[in-house]
Design an enzyme around this catalytic site. Structure first.
Site, PDB file in Angstrom:
ATOM      1  N   HIS A  82       1.926   4.675  -2.872  1.00  0.00           N
ATOM      2  CA  HIS A  82       2.051   6.119  -2.627  1.00  0.00           C
ATOM      3  C   HIS A  82       3.471   6.597  -2.933  1.00  0.00           C
ATOM      4  O   HIS A  82       3.672   7.626  -3.592  1.00  0.00           O
ATOM      5  CB  HIS A  82       1.721   6.446  -1.160  1.00  0.00           C
ATOM      6  CG  HIS A  82       0.291   6.210  -0.789  1.00  0.00           C
ATOM      7  ND1 HIS A  82      -0.762   6.688  -1.516  1.00  0.00           N
ATOM      8  CD2 HIS A  82      -0.256   5.552   0.289  1.00  0.00           C
ATOM      9  CE1 HIS A  82      -1.902   6.343  -0.932  1.00  0.00           C
ATOM     10  NE2 HIS A  82      -1.617   5.644   0.162  1.00  0.00           N
ATOM     11  N   HIS A 118       0.837  -1.206   0.000  1.00  0.00           N
ATOM     12  CA  HIS A 118       0.000   0.000   0.000  1.00  0.00           C
ATOM     13  C   HIS A 118       0.871   1.255   0.000  1.00  0.00           C
ATOM     14  O   HIS A 118       0.696   2.146  -0.841  1.00  0.00           O
ATOM     15  CB  HIS A 118      -0.914  -0.011   1.233  1.00  0.00           C
ATOM     16  CG  HIS A 118      -1.817   1.176   1.318  1.00  0.00           C
ATOM     17  ND1 HIS A 118      -3.101   1.174   0.822  1.00  0.00           N
ATOM     18  CD2 HIS A 118      -1.630   2.426   1.838  1.00  0.00           C
ATOM     19  CE1 HIS A 118      -3.660   2.359   1.030  1.00  0.00           C
ATOM     20  NE2 HIS A 118      -2.786   3.133   1.661  1.00  0.00           N
ATOM     21  N   GLU A 119       1.808   1.318   0.919  1.00  0.00           N
ATOM     22  CA  GLU A 119       2.669   2.507   1.015  1.00  0.00           C
ATOM     23  C   GLU A 119       3.624   2.603  -0.178  1.00  0.00           C
ATOM     24  O   GLU A 119       3.993   3.705  -0.592  1.00  0.00           O
ATOM     25  CB  GLU A 119       3.446   2.484   2.330  1.00  0.00           C
ATOM     26  CG  GLU A 119       2.586   2.439   3.583  1.00  0.00           C
ATOM     27  CD  GLU A 119       1.550   3.551   3.658  1.00  0.00           C
ATOM     28  OE1 GLU A 119       1.756   4.615   3.029  1.00  0.00           O
ATOM     29  OE2 GLU A 119       0.517   3.355   4.332  1.00  0.00           O
TER      30      GLU A 119
END
Length: 531
Positions: free
Chosen positions: A25, A21-22
């Protein structure tokens, strides 16, 4: 299972999901030349940290999330013009939307890739095209399909998996089946104007477990017991429940029934024969027999789970009474008015008893509030999986397409569940927090092979993606909404609006987490207190 048996699978699960997920980003922020000051897996003080280039990487103590800290995310940062050009808020609307969306997108991409990788090697367990059960009086029975038939072709197309058979059947059109029966092949035509899409076949096998409905019935007087599995009738083998129904409806005066039952001492089974005198009774119910039901689902941290019941347990009786359907069980639980219910179940070669104390829940319908009682189970006809094999797709493109289709279906089921939650069809007591997730992670990890655990990871990954896309400030969806509002009104959302919305959003998230954690600890309290 010990605490450590749950800790490792949980940390592995959360670590992988948070990292990807990170990473989404981080990668998109770097693409737009936004300065990333910190990449953290976990919250709180760092266990490990190191700096590479302009970014600090860290592993923190609280593994319930992570974050990518970008330059210029807040309002109070004093930045030079050069720094503003590399700040998050200094980017245009679409770059900010892309950066905010990248995390959830990665959580959608991960299950697609995981499922595709498993399809390539070692393969995904799937039901073969062998028919496990043909329902009594169904279209399939009337056209001559039998349990054990292997469907090899439908309308000229080769099939290997039951999902392919199901897809053909769902069209509702006329179907030409070629099936293997023993060493021969047979063509069976299923009409298209059959009045219903389903034709009455299943890949699962429904063993002939019986339930004694009346001690004074012909079956009761003969000595049949609830939980018996019928093996043969008058010397003819009984493979499943529909076959039992057919054999007990042939008009015979006497039925010599061979049954397998759990030994009184437990740990083994014994075979015995009884003779049922029909006394003019025709049909299985008239003889005093019903179908045994099994626990199809046991919800985590609910009374049944806390008491020790497990999915797959065959229900012999509750409080000494037979259970004829899920609705019958619901009625019995409500009639208890919160008093403990004695569940008598079969689990493998053991007969076990559990005391389950229902939870009370108020339900309002048309302005009228009533109290209902629940134990957190769903029952269905006792069944065992039919023939399965590892479905392997060597073509990477085809494997990715399968991963995309499965992820799409997972997403649809989760959105349906969330819709029921928000509409009030299901209560917040169904939410699981970190303890509930940890329990499931450990349970799936303990199963043979990696596939069950990876499947659970895919489900949680999609959950994480959907949750983060909710239009709530502090979540990725909130950043997307702020950017879209800015695009519509032509200027950034004011600081006061952002701060107010963030406070409200954070409160909602904390409230939701509070419910989930309360459910977790409520279950633990009941487990240790025995209430």
């Amino acid at each position: 299972m010990s605490f450590g048996d749950y800790l490792l699978p949980t940390l592995l699960l959360l670590g992988i999901l948070i990292f990807f997920h990170e990473l989404g980003h981080f990668a998109v922020a770097k693409y737009f030349n936004v300065k990333v000051e910190r990449f953290s897996i976990g919250f709180g003080p760092a266990i490990l940290r190191w700096t590479r280039g302009e970014t600090e990487y860290r592993l923190a103590w609280i593994p319930l999330g992570g974050y990518v800290k970008m330059l210029g995310e807040g309002f109070d940062e004093d930045l030079t013009e050069a720094e503003k050009a590399r700040s998050f808020n200094g980017q245009g609307v679409w770059p900010r939307i892309a950066i905010a969306s990248a995390g959830p997108i990665m959580n959608f991409v991960l299950p697609v890739v995981v499922i595709a990788a498993v399809m390539i090697f070692p393969g995904w367990p799937n039901a073969t095209s062998k028919i496990g059960t043909v329902a009594s009086d169904s279209v399939a029975e009337k056209v001559g399909l039998h349990s054990g038939d292997r469907v090899v072709e439908v309308n000229g197309s080769a099939v290997n998996w039951f999902s392919e058979v199901r897809t053909h059947v769902s069209s509702g059109t006329q179907l030409s089946f070629i099936v293997e029966r023993g060493n021969a092949r047979k063509t069976v035509v299923i009409p298209g104007n059959r009045g219903e899409v389903a034709i009455g076949i299943s890949s699962a096998i429904y063993p002939a477990y019986v339930q004694l409905l009346d001690d004074e019935s012909p079956a009761g007087r003969a000595g049949v017991l609830s939980g018996d599995r019928v093996l043969s009738i008058n010397g003819a083998t009984v493979t499943d429940w529909p076959e039992l129904e057919r054999k007990l409806s042939d008009g015979s005066d006497t039925f010599v029934v061979e049954v397998e039952r759990v030994a009184e001492t437990g740990g083994s089974t014994e075979t015995t024969s009884v003779a049922i005198n029909a006394d003019g009774h025709a049909g299985i119910e008239a003889l005093g027999l019903g179908r045994s039901l099994a626990l199809n689902m046991v919800l985590p941290n609910k009374p049944a789970d806390i008491a020790g019941l497990e999915a797959g347990d065959i229900v012999v009786q509750t409080n000494g009474k037979p259970v004829s359907s899920h609705e019958d069980l619901v009625a019995q639980v409500n009639a208890s008015e919160g008093e403990a219910i004695a569940f008598d179940v079969l689990r493998g070669t053991d007969r076990l008893q559990f005391s389950v104390k229902p939870d009370g829940k108020e339900v309002t319908t048309d302005g009228v509030t009533t109290k209902s009682w629940v134990v957190g189970v769903q029952v269905m006809a006792a069944a065992v999986a039919g023939e399965t094999a590892d479905e392997v797709i060597r073509n990477p493109i085809a494997a990715l397409q399968r991963g995309l289709r499965e992820t799409y279906q997972i997403t649809g089921r989760i959105l349906g569940g969330m819709g029921m939650l928000f509409s009030g069809q299901v209560g917040l007591d169904g939410l699981a927090g970190p303890i509930g997730i940890a329990k499931l992670a450990g349970d799936f990890f303990s199963q043979p092979g990696w596939v069950p655990y990876l499947w659970f990871m895919c489900i949680i990954s999609v959950n994480l993606a959907i949750l983060n896309l909710l239009p709530v400030p502090v979540l990725d969806g909130g950043h997307i909404v702020f950017a879209l509002v800015e695009m519509v009104k032509g200027s950034p959302v004011t600081r006061r609006t952002v701060e107010l919305a963030t406070t409200i959003g954070l409160s909602l998230v904390l409230l939701l987490m509070g419910f989930a954690i309360f459910n977790d600890f409520s279950g633990l309290f009941k487990l240790f207190s025995g209430s």
